[in-house]
Design an enzyme around this catalytic site. Structure first.
Site, short mmCIF file in Angstrom:
data_model
loop_
_atom_site.label_atom_id
_atom_site.label_comp_id
_atom_site.label_asym_id
_atom_site.label_seq_id
_atom_site.Cartn_x
_atom_site.Cartn_y
_atom_site.Cartn_z
N ARG A 66 3.45 16.70 -5.97
CA ARG A 66 2.53 15.77 -5.31
C ARG A 66 1.08 16.23 -5.49
O ARG A 66 0.17 15.41 -5.64
CB ARG A 66 2.90 15.67 -3.82
CG ARG A 66 2.29 14.47 -3.12
CD ARG A 66 2.71 13.18 -3.80
NE ARG A 66 2.11 12.03 -3.18
CZ ARG A 66 2.78 10.92 -2.89
NH1 ARG A 66 4.06 10.82 -3.17
NH2 ARG A 66 2.18 9.90 -2.35
N HIS A 110 -4.56 -4.37 6.92
CA HIS A 110 -3.27 -4.16 7.60
C HIS A 110 -2.86 -5.48 8.28
O HIS A 110 -3.69 -6.11 8.94
CB HIS A 110 -3.38 -3.05 8.64
CG HIS A 110 -2.08 -2.77 9.33
ND1 HIS A 110 -1.05 -2.10 8.71
CD2 HIS A 110 -1.63 -3.12 10.56
CE1 HIS A 110 -0.02 -2.04 9.55
NE2 HIS A 110 -0.35 -2.64 10.67
#
Length: 208
Positions: A66, A110
């Site tokens: 990652r 969102h």
């Protein structure tokens, strides 16, 4: 001129709303300099291509760790030299160093009226399923700056949408997109492009 990079994981309907608003000049002083997706099959990349916008795929799956992905991802964004980074349905955790570098220059859409139905695990249809399960009468969407939390950054714009009897999560998702997301995301970008958004003490002030 505000140079914008859009990050997107899927179909790119919010990306399309931004492209349309730039082309119709309801977003002013703005150009989209790049689109990045973590998904090589994202239709968003096709949308970008159709409008002559530089697009790239960079996926965590292609990197050993990652950390390695985060480093390369940040490099890719930096190469495009954006004034504003827009998360338009981007389902990858943003690296802390990127949040720091683009503090108050990275926004997210969102699909709820924050602080309702937000935070870890609330994305896509899950938001609308939770809203219907709770029996709320009003839902909506929020554009906010990105900080270290999940959906916790300063709120720029919100718009409410009524829940109708018999709504399914899919029906509600579509209405929230059409009536809220596709309106307030371009509006927020235009406000930022015209230097009308300031952050003071963790709150957004919109100036005339």
């Amino acid at each position: 001129m505000l140079d914008v990079v859009v990050l997107v994981s899927g179909g790119g309907t919010n990306l399309q709303a931004i492209i349309d608003a730039v082309e119709s000049e309801s977003i002013t002083n703005t150009r989209i300099v790049g689109v990045i997706s973590n998904n090589k099959n994202a239709y968003a990349l096709t949308r970008a291509k159709q409008h002559g916008i530089h697009s790239e795929c960079i996926s965590p799956k292609d990197y050993a760790s990652r950390e390695e992905f985060n480093e390369r991802f940040l490099e890719k964004v930096d190469e495009m030299n954006p004034d504003l980074v827009v998360l338009a349905g981007f389902l990858v955790v943003i690296p802390p160093q990127m949040i720091e570098r683009y503090r108050n220059r990275m926004i997210n859409i969102h699909p709820s009226l924050i602080p309702a139905f937000c935070g870890k695990g609330f994305y896509g249809l899950k938001v609308h399923e939770a809203a219907l399960e709770r029996g709320v009468k009003v839902v909506g969407a929020t554009v906010h700056f990105v900080d270290e939390g999940t959906d916790t950054g300063p709120i720029i714009l919100q718009r409410a949408v009524e829940v109708c009897p018999g709504d399914t999560p899919e029906m509600l998702q579509r209405r929230v997109m059409e009536q809220a997301e596709w309106k307030i995301l371009p509006e927020a970008i235009d406000l930022i492009a015209n230097d009308r958004v300031k952050v003071s003490d963790g709150r957004v002030v919109i100036t005339e």
